[in-house]
Enzyme design. Structure first.
Site, mmCIF file in Angstrom:
data_model
loop_
_atom_site.group_PDB
_atom_site.id
_atom_site.type_symbol
_atom_site.label_atom_id
_atom_site.label_comp_id
_atom_site.label_asym_id
_atom_site.label_seq_id
_atom_site.Cartn_x
_atom_site.Cartn_y
_atom_site.Cartn_z
ATOM 1 N N GLU A 299 -20.289 6.021 24.899
ATOM 2 C CA GLU A 299 -20.088 5.108 23.772
ATOM 3 C C GLU A 299 -18.648 4.593 23.679
ATOM 4 O OE1 GLU A 299 -23.569 6.594 20.753
ATOM 5 O OE2 GLU A 299 -21.636 7.560 20.509
ATOM 6 N N ASP B 292 -30.480 11.571 19.925
ATOM 7 C CA ASP B 292 -29.268 11.614 19.096
ATOM 8 C C ASP B 292 -29.589 12.024 17.666
ATOM 9 O OD1 ASP B 292 -26.820 11.351 17.952
ATOM 10 O OD2 ASP B 292 -26.745 9.171 18.065
ATOM 11 N N GLU C 22 -26.771 12.088 9.355
ATOM 12 C CA GLU C 22 -26.719 10.706 9.835
ATOM 13 C C GLU C 22 -28.094 10.054 9.825
ATOM 14 O OE1 GLU C 22 -24.917 10.362 13.670
ATOM 15 O OE2 GLU C 22 -25.367 8.230 13.877
#
Lengths: 718, 718
Positions: free
Chosen positions: B305, B379, B407
């Site tokens: 990323e 993820d 998240e």
């Protein structure tokens, strides 16, 4: 049974111990702990047992709850609510004929007829707390509780007060993403994401704290504004905040981004003369008032530091302000238009531009427009002379904008009592209406006959548990409220009152705390910008010294633009031989500053370029005066730290340590300012720091090399 | 005298009332209030009057203070410290021959020889709390205090525990500017700007809370790392934190940006094979250990990323990790290298990439390198199958990375008990060492014979007064600690324990709180991503539903990449006919998933593209199963809210309201997820939601039009 009593004792002390140990400062000045003096306590307990509440309404109910809560805490006894005056020790109600037997009601005091006014009077063994309206009652209740916290006698109490200014307002420079521009107490307390459903308990405590010092308005969004606040979901979030504030007598304001009709309304223009633009603002304002019937109005920063504004369309600030004023007028809303503007092209001394721009427009603003002017002509510098617009602009209501946050006065770590700065500005004579035309009098409308009057303070509140990060910064919030209520308040009284409310009545504590606050403003000016220096701080974040800053996107964001140090001398010539900014003041005030020999030292380098070896009124050369003041400023901080250290054991450990750690940073940073600035200016003066004084720890290259990429309070990046 | 007693009574109740009214959640599970059961209290008071502390050292001293503080609070009596065992009711010391008369010491329990282990045993009227080392003593003390908070008998107490994992770590994704990536509890508690001088009291409370649940390491900076942390002034700031953590047995780790030698060291390269780069890391590491002698090591996200890494220089992850490992080895430090990597070019199913990359490197890492693997292959999705690296990678110590922050599981507002997710993952059988090779066993090193073992949890801690924003998110932090101490912990036990520690012993409260936690994980998976759906959330901020997301800078950041909805059906075929990610699992585990007919429903759409009208094991078509699960998820939340409402008056008002407001948001958002996702998928299935069920409030266009530009927890912008 004996065991049981012992047990109670233990619980009692453990409760006390817990409270002493865990003082995180959250309660601010609203500490309703048991009155410490046993005699006074006994007197209060005997004479304040029952209350009759003669009134109704949302705000009245708040006053009721607050008084009960306060008395329960302070007197450690349950106060009874009764329904008749006969049974009551305390009567809470409305000023009026029913109470004409009270001297405060009977007298000719014109305050008794003003909005938001209150009286407190003891009469035949009863205490009367009466207001002209609900807000007045609430303010009276808070004042009375403070009276008790201060352990003052209640027998012959006789107080009559009305606020001198109508709009007493906080400005939050809080962004919708939770950051705060120039915020040093953590981040924004507004959790926009979880509004409107989640009401943080802090919102209520925030409203309560503000109401307790008379603040009655708040603009919760940054003046560097975001049009998203006008999107329907955000209006609902804002309405939820307004609902929290309303019972505390606080009106919500929002900042209006001038280009909102483009960004949100998808129009091609934001030209104030365009009918579609006018229609957009009218509709948006109507939508707003549907959700928030008592919405206060818009606060606007336009055509300044990149913000959009009417000048993009060849229109004036007045035309821009009137666009919004026309939309607000049907609902009784107000536009607060900031005079903090300066051109993109830097044609003249930045200090002159706001005056030039706005004086030409005086008389062109709608009735519901106020112009909000920073205290000085540059930008919240540690010390500035007053802004020349005060008293000069007469046909438009002019509001004061003070900083409460300390962008240029030590940010989150320095103890600096801003009240002295407020007082200095407010008591400065503008001479605009003859002698004794102080800024305070200009603001309260008595000289200009303005109906709208007000003061705004740029908030120092954040997510820190103690609200302001630095514990002593609570005193600035408190002082700001006091000054907005009465611009003729005396700092000394405010310091002592805050000290007692915050730390209790022990004499050494009260004296030390008051004295720290009292000495600190002058000390900070001396170790940062003595003798009228200004705008010599680090770039962008404004943290630490930066007299060497010379490369910025515009000259008037640099330091060298302002101090103009050269081999000859130091300072900005703003007399007739220079930018002549002096001409914007009344001749009588200008006369005080225009002569280098008689200009008061605190403003000398603001108005004059002075040779290094020029002998000042103190007998020192400019250079030696500069050296002495820088050293003196740092030295005062060291003394302040020692004085605080002497309070060990008299202040609870948590707050003692908290303040001490910040004082240690302040001591270090005061020396940093001193050494960095003197080394820098020494390049030009070529003169010495006396050899037997503490010499700078590092060389100038070191100080210039320091960078602080994540210094707090910087602008958002969008 | 009678008055005086009455007075004490009042003070007592006011203290209590203050405490009840003002419960802001700050104290977490460490609430040392008086034991509520009078009989148990009396027993404790009689038998726990005196303590002998037989030991020394910084951490031992912490244990001492904590035990005294805890007992004073719980027993509301002053506990005496005595110097001999004879006088003592409680003996705190070291496990060893001196105490061979205790059965826990005498027995053959191998735990008694492990590091950080403790025993607690009652023997002849005395209670022994003994550790193998100082940390063991500290953990024993916290365990014993919890034992008392839970009001368990002390007479025949006999506890022997040692942590199953060596490194029990929090990972903070906190940036140096105070923002937190994927943080939903305000902002970062680390005030880097005011460090090292200003030590926020929260730092100490943070360390204490972590120590109380056995956490012994923390990485305080974001894995999207900033090389500034290695600048000298920042190292001093970090050292100040390490000094706070040390007495609580917690080691500091920092994240290392791989390009630091370029950015900070001004080298031309960060190539791990370059001698200058190697030298830079050696010198920087030496400097670090000079300031922090017990520094833990580096946590690294590389070539993922946008983060720099060794692959930029044609080197492998192993070569990159070994560069840092060599610098750390002389000081006993560890490199934790994250396996969360996926290529910039998206050549294959993202779920496969970490396995492909790291299996090839197994055996090439230095001894002091650990590979940190997220629980699932994508993820932190609401539910994922286990990551295929667990058990497969055998020559390298593999650490678990769990999310504690939410998240993808409701962020700051949803009540979702993560413990059930931890347990599901940890108890999944990898089959890599034969049957019953659970992930828990892989992690504790018993199957692989690894010396280094560990677990990391991505912190959910922020500036919110209650630490986690959402009050119930405290339970996730607590559960994470418990699971890291013993990966075979049972969620049910954890829920009940947390409920009692946090809300007291009232049965309905304990049952409701436990049940909310227990039902909530499954509910969340159902209203967000039922039947194995994943990665269908809003773009960037990951807030709310976004199954329609199709335009991102890379395909595997979109939703359509993962759900692959088309007119035929729904789901990602990861069998041999598709990406064949299944082949990365042990054949026995793969066999469970590979057949569409027998694959467990929770993972069906993770591994299979299933026709809309395909009949599932439940008898429903895929479409109807999807509809039912979305509705059921939302319905459970409504029930959860009702159950909580029934606790009114049993929980203090502040916490009651706080939780209720969040449950109201959760209920609204659960329906939002349900309606938005079903309307979106319905475009492909062309099938109906039963007409007599509550229909979506808006149409799909509405849901797709929603934007949340300032949703919290997004990436920093630099």
């Amino acid at each position: 049974m004996k065991n049981f009593k012992l047990h109670l004792f233990l619980v009692f002390f453990i409760c006390l111990a817990l409270r002493l140990q865990a003082d995180d400062g959250y309660r601010l000045w609203l500490r309703y702990d048991q009155i410490s003096d046993p005699e006074i306590l006994e007197n209060y307990q005997a004479n304040l047992r029952t209350i009759a509440f003669l009134g109704e309404g949302e705000i009245f109910k708040t006053a009721e709850n607050e008084l009960l809560k306060g008395l329960n805490g302070l007197l450690t006894q349950k106060t009874q609510t009764v329904s008749t005056q006969t049974e009551a020790d305390i009567i809470v109600g409305s000023i009026g004929e029913d109470f004409s037997f009270l001297s405060t009601v009977a007298d000719e005091n014109p305050d008794n007829k003003k909005e938001e006014a209150f009286i407190i009077e003891g009469f035949e063994g009863k205490t009367y707390i009466l207001g002209t309206d609900e807000r007045g009652v609430l303010y009276g209740v808070f004042h009375f509780l403070r009276h008790l916290q201060l352990q003052k006698p209640i027998e012959d109490i006789r107080i009559s007060q009305a606020p001198k200014l109508k709009l007493r307002m906080l400005n939050h420079w809080d962004n919708l993403d939770g950051t705060v521009e120039r915020g040093y107490a953590g981040f924004s307390i507004w959790n926009w994401h979880q509004l409107p459903e989640f009401i943080d308990k802090r919102y209520i405590e925030y409203a309560r704290a503000n109401a307790s010092i008379g603040i009655n308005a708040t603009a919760v969004t940054n003046v560097n504004a975001n049009s998203l606040i006008f999107r329907e979901d955000y209006l609902e979030k804002a309405a939820a905040l307004a609902d929290v504030f309303r019972p505390y007598g606080i009106k919500l304001f929002l900042t209006a981004r001038f280009s909102s009709p483009i960004e949100l309304g998808k129009l091609a223009t934001a030209d104030p003369m365009d009918p579609k633009v006018q229609q957009w603002w009218k509709e948006k304002t109507a939508e707003l008032y549907e959700k928030i019937p008592d919405f206060g109005g818009f606060l606007v920063k336009a055509n300044s530091e990149g913000q959009p504004g009417p000048q993009e369309y060849g229109r004036t600030h007045a035309e821009g302000a009137n666009l919004l004023a026309d939309a607000l007028a049907p609902f009784g809303g107000v536009v607060i238009w900031r005079a903090f503007v300066y051109s993109e092209e830097e044609p003249v001394d930045r200090a002159k531009q706001a005056y030039d721009e706005f004086m030409a427009l005086d008389g062109q603003f709608r009735e519901n427009v106020m112009v909000q002017v920073k205290n000085g002509p540059i930008d919240f510098q540690p010390r500035e002379p007053i802004h020349p617009l005060f008293g000069a602009m007469r046909k438009t209501p002019v509001m004061m904008e003070f900083q409460v946050t300390k962008e240029y006065l030590g940010q989150g770590t320095h103890l600096v009592g801003l009240s002295n700065m407020y007082e200095e500005i407010l008591q400065t004579d503008t001479y605009q209406f003859g002698e004794n035309s102080t800024v305070a009098k200009v603001l309260d409308g008595s000289l200009t006959n303005q109906k709208l009057t007000g003061m705004a303070g740029v908030s120092n509140i954040g997510t820190s548990r103690n609200w302001t990060g630095n514990l002593f910064a609570q005193a600035d919030w408190f002082a700001y409220g006091k000054m907005a209520w009465n611009p003729n308040s005396k700092s000394d009284d405010i310091f002592e009152e805050w000290a007692k409310l915050t730390f209790g009545h022990e004499e050494q504590v009260v004296q030390t705390v008051s004295s720290l606050l009292d000495r600190s403003y002058e000390a900070c000016v001396k170790y940062m910008t003595p003798i009228g220096l200004h705008h010599i701080m680090g770039p962008g974040h404004h943290f630490g010294p930066g007299p060497w800053v010379s490369e910025m996107s515009r000259a008037d964001w640099t330091s060298v633009y302002y101090h103009k140090a050269d081999s000859e001398g130091l300072g900005f010539d703003r007399t007739v031989t220079g930018s002549n900014a002096l001409e914007q003041y009344h001749p009588m005030l200008a006369a005080k500053y225009e002569n280098m020999e008689t200009c008061p030292l605190p403003f000398l380098l603001w108005f004059h370029h002075v040779p290094w070896d020029h002998e000042l009124s103190t007998g020192n050369s400019l250079w030696m005066q500069l050296v002495r003041e820088y050293y003196e400023g740092a030295e005062i901080v060291s003394h302040m730290k020692e004085d605080w250290e002497n309070l060990q054991g008299m202040v609870d450990e948590e707050r003692f340590e908290h303040v001490l750690m910040h004082l240690e940073i302040q001591e270090k940073e005061a020396k940093w300012w001193r050494d960095a600035c003197l080394l820098y200016f020494q390049q030009f003066s070529k003169m010495e720091i006396p050899a037997d004084w503490e010499q700078p720890e590092h060389d100038l290259d070191y100080y210039e090399s320091l960078t602080f990429p994540y210094s707090p309070g910087i602008r958002p990046r969008w």
